[in-house]
Each structure stands twice: as C-alpha cells, then as structure tokens.
Enzyme design. Structure first.
Site, short mmCIF file in Angstrom:
data_model
loop_
_atom_site.label_atom_id
_atom_site.label_comp_id
_atom_site.label_asym_id
_atom_site.label_seq_id
_atom_site.Cartn_x
_atom_site.Cartn_y
_atom_site.Cartn_z
N GLY A 41 1.15 -1.34 0.02
CA GLY A 41 0.14 0.16 -0.03
C GLY A 41 0.66 1.34 -0.08
CD1 TRP B 148 4.22 3.55 -4.11
CD2 TRP B 148 3.52 3.18 -6.71
NE1 TRP B 148 5.06 3.60 -5.22
CE2 TRP B 148 5.15 3.69 -7.01
CE3 TRP B 148 2.78 2.91 -7.83
CZ2 TRP B 148 5.39 3.58 -8.07
CZ3 TRP B 148 3.43 3.27 -9.45
CH2 TRP B 148 4.83 3.20 -9.15
CG ASP C 221 -1.43 -6.74 -4.61
OD1 ASP C 221 0.04 -5.96 -5.45
OD2 ASP C 221 -0.62 -7.71 -4.69
CG ASP D 97 -3.72 -12.76 -11.85
OD1 ASP D 97 -3.93 -11.71 -12.15
OD2 ASP D 97 -3.08 -14.14 -11.67
CG ASP E 122 6.16 -0.31 -7.18
OD1 ASP E 122 6.59 0.11 -7.94
OD2 ASP E 122 5.86 -0.65 -5.71
CE LYS F 67 8.09 -3.05 -9.35
NZ LYS F 67 8.57 -3.13 -7.85
#
Length: 209
Positions: A63, A65, A83, A99, A124, A164
């Site tokens: 968590g 971000w 997530d 997912d 990320d 990322k």
C-alpha cells in the site's frame, strides 16, 4: 551447497534491507513501504497528482503508493487498487484482492471504475524474481504490458501512466509503444530505488485521444 548459497544470499538481502535509510525512514514514519518515497520523488519532478483525481493502482500491496497518493488527491479523490496479496485498509482506497489477469477479477475491477474518468493508472507490479534475467525479464514485461493495456481501457485523454519496468530485453520496444500513446514520456530512476536494481519508472503524461 545450493541451500547454503541461498541462505547466504537471503542474509545479505535482509542486512541490506534493514540498513537501507529509506526502509528506516518508512518504519519511523509508519509508512507501508519504501515505495512511498519513490512515488514522492516522481510527484516532485512530474506533478502527476492533483486533488480530486481518480486513480487505478495495480500491484498495490502493501500500500505504499496508495498511501502516498491519498495525501495528494484529498477527500474528493478516489483510488481503486488491486493486488494478489492482501492489503490493510486505507481511507479513500477501494481495494480488490485478486489477479487482474483473471477475467472475473478484471471484470470486478472495471465495475469499480465504472463511468469514472481515470486520470492516473500506476503500476508497481513485479513478478517473483528467481535471479535469472532470461526468466525474470519476460515475466516482468508481461506484467507491464498488462498495465499498459489497462491504461488503454480506462485512462481519460490527457491522463498519466506511471509504471515500474525492469531494463532488459523488450524495454526499448515497450518505451516506443508508450511514446506513441502519450505526449510526454520520461524515464526516472529515483534516489530511493536501489542503485544495483534494474528497475526504472516510466512516467507518461498527456494520453493522446
């Protein structure tokens, strides 16, 4: 022999992790993770977030971000986070565990977005790394392609995409693809990103109509 090597490698990682100044600062400030500082550096240079924005956060746990972004978008903003791993609640964040490669999870995520105009998609995400670039990089590139696909689906014109990416095979092609979709694209290596890591952050603003 392999077990001993793995144990030594794990010990080095733990030693490096807990001696990292950003990890120490995160613990002192009560932050979810050191990733908070990476996004803060990106915000300082690129001014991604503004009050009232709607944001999609992929690979959100634990968590860091989302925790940072809520301080920038205020009470009138909204974050939809997703997530595989569980994440403790954050006020202002609508979290979906699952997912998003799964069709049902993706549908649930898109339902949460609804008719909202999403101004930022941020990712990320990273695969579980085995340490072999020939295996790790394709896995990582698959995830960032999915993140870009999500931005295509939900991002409003003029919106931003922060992702990322691990440098390696496929990186240049991916960067070209993003440049074709956004008016301004920067590659950032925050000070809070470990120097030896292949990770960089692509910051794309001004999604083309």
């Amino acid at each position: 022999m392999t077990g001993k090597k793995r144990s030594a490698s794990s010990s080095r990682w733990l030693q490096e992790h807990f001696s990292d100044k950003y990890v120490q600062q995160a613990q002192k400030k009560g932050l979810r993770s050191r990733a908070w500082f990476k996004l803060d550096e990106i915000q300082q240079s690129d001014k991604i977030f503004k009050p009232g924005m709607t944001i999609v956060d992929l690979g959100a746990a634990p968590g860091g971000w989302s925790q940072y972004a809520v301080t920038q978008i205020g009470n009138s903003g909204r974050i939809i986070a997703c997530d595989l791993l569980p994440m403790d609640p954050i006020v202002g964040v609508d979290f979906l565990q699952g997912d998003f490669r799964d069709e049902l999870v993706l549908k649930a995520l898109l339902e949460r977005v609804g008719d909202s105009k999403v101004q930022v998609v941020m990712s990320d995400m990273a695969p579980n790394m085995c340490g072999t670039p020939a295996v790790d990089i394709p896995r990582a590139m698959y995830l960032v392609e999915l993140a870009l696909e999500m931005s295509r689906d939900v991002l409003a014109p003029g919106g931003s995409f922060v992702v990322k990416v691990f440098q390696g095979e496929g990186f240049d092609e991916y960067l070209r693809e993003i440049r074709s979709l956004f008016t301004k694209v920067k590659v950032r290596k925050p000070d809070s990103s470990r120097a030896r890591s292949r990770e960089v952050y692509i910051v794309a603003t001004g999604r083309k109509p």
